[in-house]
Scaffold this motif. Structure first.
Motif, short mmCIF file in Angstrom:
data_model
loop_
_atom_site.label_atom_id
_atom_site.label_comp_id
_atom_site.label_asym_id
_atom_site.label_seq_id
_atom_site.Cartn_x
_atom_site.Cartn_y
_atom_site.Cartn_z
N ASN A 105 -45.86 14.11 -42.81
CA ASN A 105 -45.24 13.38 -43.93
C ASN A 105 -44.13 14.24 -44.53
OD1 ASN A 105 -47.10 11.15 -43.80
ND2 ASN A 105 -48.64 12.51 -44.74
N THR A 106 -42.96 13.65 -44.66
CA THR A 106 -41.83 14.36 -45.26
C THR A 106 -41.36 13.62 -46.51
OG1 THR A 106 -40.20 13.20 -43.90
CG2 THR A 106 -41.10 15.27 -43.03
N GLU A 107 -40.79 14.39 -47.42
CA GLU A 107 -40.25 13.80 -48.65
C GLU A 107 -38.82 14.28 -48.82
OE1 GLU A 107 -41.12 13.63 -53.47
OE2 GLU A 107 -42.66 14.38 -52.08
N ALA A 108 -37.91 13.34 -48.78
CA ALA A 108 -36.49 13.70 -48.93
C ALA A 108 -36.19 14.03 -50.39
CB ALA A 108 -35.62 12.55 -48.46
N SER A 109 -35.22 14.90 -50.57
CA SER A 109 -34.76 15.22 -51.94
C SER A 109 -33.49 14.42 -52.25
CB SER A 109 -34.48 16.71 -52.07
OG SER A 109 -33.37 17.08 -51.28
N TYR A 130 -34.92 20.62 -53.48
CA TYR A 130 -35.76 20.96 -52.33
C TYR A 130 -36.28 19.68 -51.69
CZ TYR A 130 -39.81 19.97 -55.35
OH TYR A 130 -40.70 19.36 -56.18
N THR A 131 -36.52 19.82 -50.39
CA THR A 131 -37.25 18.78 -49.67
C THR A 131 -38.61 19.34 -49.31
OG1 THR A 131 -37.16 17.26 -47.80
CG2 THR A 131 -36.36 19.48 -47.42
N SER A 132 -39.53 18.51 -48.80
CA SER A 132 -40.88 19.01 -48.51
C SER A 132 -41.51 18.21 -47.38
CB SER A 132 -41.75 18.93 -49.77
OG SER A 132 -41.92 17.57 -50.17
N PHE A 133 -42.57 18.76 -46.85
CA PHE A 133 -43.36 18.07 -45.83
C PHE A 133 -44.82 18.49 -45.99
CE2 PHE A 133 -42.48 22.12 -43.92
CZ PHE A 133 -43.64 22.44 -43.20
N VAL A 240 -54.40 21.85 -42.50
CA VAL A 240 -53.52 21.45 -43.58
C VAL A 240 -52.31 22.38 -43.58
CG1 VAL A 240 -53.24 21.26 -46.09
CG2 VAL A 240 -55.39 20.54 -45.00
N ILE A 241 -51.09 21.81 -43.59
CA ILE A 241 -49.86 22.58 -43.69
C ILE A 241 -48.97 21.89 -44.73
CG2 ILE A 241 -47.86 23.52 -42.47
CD1 ILE A 241 -49.39 23.24 -39.86
N ASN A 242 -48.59 22.63 -45.74
CA ASN A 242 -47.66 22.12 -46.76
C ASN A 242 -46.44 23.03 -46.79
OD1 ASN A 242 -49.43 20.06 -47.64
ND2 ASN A 242 -50.56 21.55 -48.87
N GLY A 243 -45.29 22.42 -47.04
CA GLY A 243 -44.08 23.24 -47.11
C GLY A 243 -43.02 22.66 -48.01
#
Length: 580
Positions: A105-109, A130-133, A240-243
């Motif tokens: 799952n990615t979240e665009a900024s 920032y963006t995230s996944f 679990v991987i968050n970034g």
């Protein structure tokens, strides 16, 4: 113990000589069968007949081994019980881990940028977003217990677009995108440089209106140990991987980028797109299923003296050699039960490995081919050529009674719980075979039984009528066993004759090649029925051999011998010979 081929013909010699002496006095002109009673008594109180001596009887002759026998002599002539157990090849394999793109799952900024129009000047704005996944995968193989690091294969892209009424948006040299420190990132586009985990624009780069700046990326490694709390392999099967990926730098518009001479507001969109991530080579603690099977060992073609139900063996130092190949990087802890069976019945159990009642741990090391582990009875390891030597005090229980087969059951092979580096999805070969090598080197708890017969006497006995006879002989022995003999008279069909009692007096003492023993035996024959000795064809005998304390540990050798000589047959109370 006597040579099965030994046929005592001393009676034959005596009576042939006796009959020659008698018939020499008969005139051929007379028909003695009609006119004369040819029943004659020869001798008085005793009649002694010197017998023939035998050749030395070697153990090789006594054993009379079948070429396929599991008892074999080595190059020096020393006997050993040798058997081979073959294992089926198995594998160590930790299932591949693939994080599919739709599981990421990615979240665009979205960054709002405001530019003030000034003729003939650039308009600047600052990007600080920032963006995230995040990855929450719950179907990772449970073969992985702890996950520290992994090489991975994955392609990705960092995509930047904008919305607003300008010709293009420019991102200035030094613009940077910072990826999580646990990721190793590469970029194939020379307009961008990556140092450590930070991607930096090497020069100004423009994003055209209604266009896209797509920066090609690849991920080559993930260091799970440096992740924050609550990340990584949080439990077996759950990854679990968050970034968060900061995006920062200077954006600008040139005066000619404005479509009108007015201030503008733009939205900059930054999104990380990641394809499948496959974990290839991991550094981890693993617990894969390891299936090891070993076929039963069949005990074949033993010499007769080891087959009797009364035989009990107490071997000095039997040995089992495990020949193992473990191509995997995982050391394997091995436990098993070895069980001898005779006539389908289990006789004993010898527990191997790190289990209650077992031995010290048996560990098959990683990355080994033809690794040799010796299991043996004594604590003295001298003379044993093996990579690892383990003492099993009750190992003789496998062969105390010689079994029909030895089975290896309840095998449990588990990976040692330690940090290893291995390829996921790869089959690593694991194979275990073993040899049983038990030198015929006995202790004084051994009892060996050997049965045989001396026959072919009836042609000498059929004209003889007597109630008592004795056979005496000297036994010169270099075999390191005491021997006690019992005997029965047998008829021409090999049946025991109850009418005749055979009593053996004396024993054969153990000896060695350097110090042979000389013993005297007497076999007394007593008939309780007239004419019984005339029907006798020989002796069926049974020898029980034991190991005297002073001979314990001496190896049986095919050149050790038993010599029977000074054989004398004595018939007591006269002999009646029927010449009719």
């Amino acid at each position: 113990m006597a040579n099965r081929g030994l046929k005592i013909n001393t009676l034959r010699g005596l009576f042939v000589l006796s009959l020659l002496g008698i018939t020499a006095c008969v005139d051929d002109a007379y028909d003695l069968s009609k006119d004369v009673d040819m029943t004659i008594t020869v001798g008085g109180e005793n009649l002694s007949i010197p017998g023939s001596n035998t050749d030395s009887i070697t153990l090789a002759k006594i054993f009379d081994l079948d070429p396929e026998s599991d008892v074999k002599a080595d190059a020096n002539g020393d006997y050993a019980l040798t058997m081979n157990g073959e294992g089926s090849q198995s594998t160590v394999n930790v299932e591949s881990v693939i994080i599919e793109g739709d599981q990421i799952n990615t979240e665009a900024s979205t960054t709002e940028l405001n530019f003030q129009y000034v003729p003939n000047q650039n308009a600047d704005a600052t990007v600080d977003d920032y963006t995230s996944f995040n990855i929450n995968k719950t179907d990772v193989t449970t073969d992985v217990v702890e996950l520290y690091h992994s090489d991975v294969t994955s392609t990705a892209s960092l995509d930047l677009t904008f919305s607003g009424s300008v010709r293009q948006l420019n991102l200035a040299q030094g613009f940077k995108v910072t990826f999580p420190s646990y990721m190793t990132i590469h970029c194939s586009d020379s307009r961008f440089q990556i140092v450590d985990n930070t991607l930096t624009f090497a020069g100004d780069v423009a994003i055209p209106n209604n266009g896209r700046l797509s920066i090609p990326l690849s991920v080559s490694a993930i260091d799970f140990e440096t992740m924050g709390e609550g990340e990584g392999l949080v439990e077996r099967g759950h990854l679990v991987i968050n970034g968060e990926i900061p995006v920062e730098g200077r954006a600008y518009l040139r005066s000619e980028d404005f479509l009108s001479h007015q201030d503008v507001q733009l939205n900059l969109y930054t999104e990380l797109n990641i394809d499948d991530i496959e974990l290839t080579e991991v550094t981890a603690m693993v617990d894969p299923q390891i299936d090891i099977t070993i076929n039963p060992v069949q005990v074949n073609n033993l010499p007769e003296f080891l087959q009797d139900d009364e035989v009990h063996i107490d071997m000095t130092d039997p040995k089992i050699y495990l020949y193992v190949t473990n191509e995997s990087p995982v050391a394997v802890n091995f436990t098993a039960d070895m069980k001898p069976y005779k006539d389908g019945q289990q006789l004993n159990t010898v527990l191997l490995g790190d289990k209650e009642g077992g031995t010290e741990p048996i560990v098959i090391p990683a990355n080994q081919t033809d690794y040799v582990i010796c299991l043996h009875r004594l604590s003295d390891n001298s003379g044993i050529d093996a990579d690892e030597i383990i003492t099993v005090p009750n190992l003789n229980d496998l062969i105390e009674t010689i079994p029909d087969e030895i089975r290896v059951e309840n095998i449990n092979a588990k990976a040692e719980q330690e940090r290893v580096t291995m390829q996921l999805g790869r089959d690593y070969a694991v194979e275990t075979n073993y040899d049983v090598v038990a030198s015929l080197q006995f202790n004084n708890g051994t009892e060996i039984v050997y049965s045989d017969q001396m026959d072919g006497w009836n042609s000498d006995m059929q004209d003889l009528d007597a109630r008592h006879a004795e056979i005496s002989l000297d036994a010169t022995n270099t075999i390191p066993l005491n021997m006690e003999m019992t005997a029965n008279a047998i008829d021409r069909n090999g049946n025991v004759m109850d009418e005749i009692t055979a009593t053996v007096e004396g024993t054969i003492n153990a000896g060695t090649s350097a110090a042979p023993s000389v013993s005297t035996l007497t076999i007394r024959l007593e008939s309780n029925a007239d004419g019984a000795l005339k029907e006798m064809d020989g002796i069926a005998y049974r020898v029980k051999a034991t190991v005297p304390t002073e001979m314990a540990g001496t190896v049986l050798n095919e050149k050790q011998t038993l010599l029977l000589d000074n054989v004398v047959v004595t018939v007591k109370g006269g002999v009646t010979v029927d010449l009719n």
